[in-house]
Design an enzyme around this catalytic site. Structure first.
Site, PDB file in Angstrom:
ATOM      1  N   GLY A  36       0.793  -1.220   0.000  1.00 14.83           N
ATOM      2  CA  GLY A  36       0.000   0.000   0.000  1.00 14.83           C
ATOM      3  C   GLY A  36       0.825   1.270   0.000  1.00 14.83           C
ATOM      4  O   GLY A  36       0.457   2.259  -0.649  1.00 14.83           O
ATOM      5  N   HIS A  39      -2.284  -3.825  -5.968  1.00 14.59           N
ATOM      6  CA  HIS A  39      -1.708  -3.799  -4.623  1.00 14.59           C
ATOM      7  C   HIS A  39      -2.742  -4.119  -3.557  1.00 14.59           C
ATOM      8  O   HIS A  39      -3.944  -3.990  -3.757  1.00 14.59           O
ATOM      9  CB  HIS A  39      -1.070  -2.431  -4.328  1.00 14.59           C
ATOM     10  N   CYS A  40      -2.241  -4.568  -2.410  1.00 11.71           N
ATOM     11  CA  CYS A  40      -3.065  -4.722  -1.209  1.00 11.71           C
ATOM     12  C   CYS A  40      -2.287  -4.027  -0.093  1.00 11.71           C
ATOM     13  O   CYS A  40      -1.591  -3.056  -0.357  1.00 11.71           O
ATOM     14  CB  CYS A  40      -3.370  -6.189  -0.921  1.00 11.71           C
ATOM     15  N   ALA A  41      -2.382  -4.492   1.131  1.00  9.92           N
ATOM     16  CA  ALA A  41      -1.645  -3.829   2.210  1.00  9.92           C
ATOM     17  C   ALA A  41      -0.153  -4.141   2.144  1.00  9.92           C
ATOM     18  O   ALA A  41       0.692  -3.255   2.227  1.00  9.92           O
ATOM     19  CB  ALA A  41      -2.216  -4.230   3.566  1.00  9.92           C
ATOM     20  N   SER A  46      -3.344  -9.218  -3.588  1.00  9.43           N
ATOM     21  CA  SER A  46      -2.897  -8.784  -4.917  1.00  9.43           C
ATOM     22  C   SER A  46      -2.192  -9.917  -5.649  1.00  9.43           C
ATOM     23  O   SER A  46      -2.347 -10.076  -6.867  1.00  9.43           O
ATOM     24  CB  SER A  46      -1.972  -7.568  -4.801  1.00  9.43           C
TER      25      SER A  46
END
EC number: 3.1.3.16
Length: 204
Positions: free
Chosen positions: A32, A103-105, A111
């Protein structure tokens, strides 16, 4: 559809964990923080950002399209509902000469799982090959067990066969590619430290 490795030239930059990891000529994965770094986005010519999280806020930059996939990183989350639409969107961006950041965290589970689904659908890769390639580009990827089950089901849906399967372990169900490392994590002194796969039993 392109051949499995045609979008994966050997001259790609070295894998990056803190920045953007390039998976194909038009697809990147990151965490992120990197996804909100204007310099990273512009230097990699990102035109679309797909945020696969509920906890990471978008920084909306001009001339970048943002797509939200509100899924938590939990085995029960139905990420598979987004396999086709997100794969289609990534492909559409590429057809317009754009570049997508997924994206993710942490850039590890959500992702990565959507990336594997895209590679299976549009690069005709098996799940095993898609994982091997993506991991070579971003070594920290590790979708949760629920996402693996959904990916295995998706692979069968696409190709009518599977190259991976879920197996029992002392840590619960895991994909068989994690079997060896999980076996190594079990203490030798543990009486129940046997690893089961179907009817087979491997003693440490």
């Amino acid at each position: 559809m392109t051949s499995p490795w045609s979008a994966c030239p050997v001259q790609f930059p070295q894998p990056s964990i803190s920045g953007l990891s390039q998976i194909t000529k038009s697809l990147f994965i990151s965490n992120g923080a990197a996804a909100n770094d204007k310099l990273l986005l512009s230097s990699n010519q990102i035109t679309t950002v797909i945020n696969v999280s509920v906890e990471v806020a978008n920084t909306f930059y001009e001339d970048i399209q943002y797509v939200q996939v509100p899924v938590v990183d939990a085995p029960i989350a139905r990420l598979s509902d987004f396999f086709d639409p997100i794969a289609d969107h990534i492909h559409s961006v590429e057809m317009k000469q754009g570049r997508t950041l997924l994206h993710c965290a942490a850039g590890v589970s959500r992702s990565a799982a959507l990336c594997l689904a895209y590679l299976m659908k549009y690069h005709v890769m098996s799940l095993l090959d898609a994982h091997a390639w993506t991991k070579s580009r971003r070594p920290i990827i590790r979708p949760n067990s629920g996402f693996w089950e959904q990916l295995i089901h998706y692979e069968f849906q696409l190709f009518g066969k599977n190259t991976m399967q879920m197996v029992n372990s002392p840590m619960g169900l895991i994909p068989d590619i994690y079997e060896k490392e999980t076996r190594m994590m079990i203490p030798l002194s543990t009486p129940d430290g046997a690893f089961h796969k179907g009817k087979e039993k491997a003693l440490l």
